[in-house]
Design a protein around this motif. Structure first.
Motif, PDB file in Angstrom:
ATOM      1  N   ILE A  35       0.855  -1.192   0.000  1.00  0.00           N
ATOM      2  CA  ILE A  35       0.000   0.000   0.000  1.00  0.00           C
ATOM      3  C   ILE A  35       0.885   1.233   0.000  1.00  0.00           C
ATOM      4  O   ILE A  35       1.833   1.335   0.771  1.00  0.00           O
ATOM      5  CB  ILE A  35      -0.939   0.016   1.228  1.00  0.00           C
ATOM      6  N   SER A  37      -0.150   5.318  -0.422  1.00  0.00           N
ATOM      7  CA  SER A  37      -1.302   6.179  -0.687  1.00  0.00           C
ATOM      8  C   SER A  37      -1.172   7.526  -0.003  1.00  0.00           C
ATOM      9  O   SER A  37      -0.657   7.639   1.110  1.00  0.00           O
ATOM     10  CB  SER A  37      -2.582   5.487  -0.205  1.00  0.00           C
ATOM     11  N   ALA A  40      -5.397   8.176   2.106  1.00  0.00           N
ATOM     12  CA  ALA A  40      -5.887   7.326   3.187  1.00  0.00           C
ATOM     13  C   ALA A  40      -6.946   8.042   4.015  1.00  0.00           C
ATOM     14  O   ALA A  40      -7.017   9.279   4.063  1.00  0.00           O
ATOM     15  CB  ALA A  40      -4.727   6.905   4.087  1.00  0.00           C
ATOM     16  N   ARG A  41      -7.771   7.249   4.655  1.00  0.00           N
ATOM     17  CA  ARG A  41      -8.726   7.760   5.627  1.00  0.00           C
ATOM     18  C   ARG A  41      -8.570   6.978   6.926  1.00  0.00           C
ATOM     19  O   ARG A  41      -8.310   5.768   6.900  1.00  0.00           O
ATOM     20  CB  ARG A  41     -10.163   7.646   5.113  1.00  0.00           C
ATOM     21  N   TYR A  53      -6.758   2.131   9.290  1.00  0.00           N
ATOM     22  CA  TYR A  53      -6.564   2.757   7.992  1.00  0.00           C
ATOM     23  C   TYR A  53      -7.570   2.202   6.977  1.00  0.00           C
ATOM     24  O   TYR A  53      -7.867   1.006   6.964  1.00  0.00           O
ATOM     25  CB  TYR A  53      -5.170   2.478   7.443  1.00  0.00           C
ATOM     26  N   PHE A  55      -8.118   2.605   2.603  1.00  0.00           N
ATOM     27  CA  PHE A  55      -7.460   3.104   1.394  1.00  0.00           C
ATOM     28  C   PHE A  55      -8.348   2.887   0.177  1.00  0.00           C
ATOM     29  O   PHE A  55      -9.109   1.912   0.126  1.00  0.00           O
ATOM     30  CB  PHE A  55      -6.131   2.363   1.166  1.00  0.00           C
ATOM     31  N   ASP A  59      -5.220   1.987  -4.639  1.00  0.00           N
ATOM     32  CA  ASP A  59      -3.908   2.208  -4.026  1.00  0.00           C
ATOM     33  C   ASP A  59      -3.377   0.960  -3.337  1.00  0.00           C
ATOM     34  O   ASP A  59      -2.357   1.019  -2.640  1.00  0.00           O
ATOM     35  CB  ASP A  59      -3.990   3.352  -3.000  1.00  0.00           C
ATOM     36  N   TYR A 133     -13.423   2.207  -0.671  1.00  0.00           N
ATOM     37  CA  TYR A 133     -12.312   2.104   0.276  1.00  0.00           C
ATOM     38  C   TYR A 133     -12.323   0.738   0.941  1.00  0.00           C
ATOM     39  O   TYR A 133     -13.380   0.151   1.184  1.00  0.00           O
ATOM     40  CB  TYR A 133     -12.425   3.180   1.359  1.00  0.00           C
ATOM     41  N   TRP A 144       4.619  -0.251   8.948  1.00  0.00           N
ATOM     42  CA  TRP A 144       3.862   0.885   8.429  1.00  0.00           C
ATOM     43  C   TRP A 144       4.720   2.145   8.514  1.00  0.00           C
ATOM     44  O   TRP A 144       5.509   2.300   9.449  1.00  0.00           O
ATOM     45  CB  TRP A 144       2.584   1.109   9.241  1.00  0.00           C
ATOM     46  N   GLU A 146       4.351   6.481   8.114  1.00  0.00           N
ATOM     47  CA  GLU A 146       3.688   7.755   7.862  1.00  0.00           C
ATOM     48  C   GLU A 146       4.772   8.683   7.332  1.00  0.00           C
ATOM     49  O   GLU A 146       5.693   9.039   8.081  1.00  0.00           O
ATOM     50  CB  GLU A 146       3.055   8.303   9.135  1.00  0.00           C
TER      51      GLU A 146
END
Length: 280
Positions: A35, A37, A40-41, A53, A55, A59, A133, A144, A146
């Motif tokens: 992933i 992206s 993201a939300r 998360y 996506f 993505d 999503y 992961w 950020e």
């Protein structure tokens, strides 16, 4: 009529909530980026207090397929829930409640990586605001990021913060009538809606009454916690030997579960709060 802000937030706890993030988010399986992206939300399913998360499916570099039925019949009201506590009776779902526990309609799916072997859990929510999503299980991924910083524990909540304040209050920690720690130089860590945590210098803690525990947990804001136990009473304290940037000031300081010990501050005994860490 005024309204306490916490009451307003708790009133929405039973709804499906989301918030876009402008961070670049990457999820890794081994050395492969599955992933990547910038769309993201962060999603909070009903009763969840920690986000996951989600996506756009475009993505995700993996095949998204319907999840196979479970090998055995599972009671959705009790799976992953502490013994004797039905899911419907739980006020909140803390991070210990598995991803598989659903509180909103949708379709469980699996994300099959390009190696044709690795699979991770996902969920397609039945919601117009999240159409297109896929929500993914944070714990199923190996790493992961950020932007270019590792993210541990769970996705960071943009509305959540920690606040460390130095104090000269007199803090005494008692357990079954025995004093475990006493200090006039505590650091108070505020992390609503959790209770205030009192981080004490290690020299003010009776280390001879505590034993190192094998337990380790990750906090997205503070880092990896190491635990201390007291015999058969289990883990009652913790410390961060190498905290994340936000928690640097509490390095090696010891905090006790307000829920499991008696804390006396300036002569006043605090009431033990009820949280997911309270004794069952």
């Amino acid at each position: 009529m005024s309204l306490r802000l916490r009451d307003a937030l708790m009133r929405e706890l039973g709804t499906l909530r989301y918030e876009p993030t402008e961070k670049r988010i990457r999820g890794m399986l081994g050395d492969a980026t599955v992933i990547d992206s910038t769309r993201a939300r962060l999603v909070w399913e009903p009763k969840r207090v920690v986000p996951t998360y989600a996506f756009p499916v475009q993505d995700v570099d993996a095949q998204i397929a319907a999840a196979p039925p479970p090998a055995e019949e599972v009671d959705p009201d009790t799976v992953g829930v502490p013994a004797g506590v039905p899911l419907g009776e739980m006020m909140v779902l803390d991070p210990s409640i598995p991803f598989a526990v659903r509180t909103t309609p949708g379709e469980p799916v699996v994300l099959r990586a390009r190696d044709g072997v690795t699979e991770v859990a996902g969920f397609l929510p039945d919601d117009d605001g999240l159409d297109g999503y896929v929500i993914v299980d944070f714990a199923d991924f190996d790493a992961w990021y950020e932007e270019d910083e590792r993210n541990l524990g769970h996705p960071r909540d943009p509305f959540h913060r920690i606040d460390i304040v130095h104090s000269t209050r007199h803090v005494r920690i008692e357990h079954e009538g025995e004093v475990l720690a006493e200090s006039t130089t505590p650091y108070l860590l505020f992390e609503p809606p959790l209770p205030v945590r009192y981080y004490l210098p290690p020299e003010d803690v009776r280390a001879d009454l505590l034993m190192p525990s094998d337990k380790r947990t990750f906090c997205a804001y503070k880092g990896e916690a190491w635990y201390l136990s007291r015999g058969d009473d289990g883990d009652i304290a913790w410390f961060y030997p190498e905290p994340l940037r936000e928690g640097g000031e509490i390095t090696d300081r010891v905090a006790f579960f307000n829920e499991r010990v008696d804390i006396v501050v300036d002569g006043a005994r605090l009431e033990r709060p009820r949280t997911p860490w309270s004794p069952r």
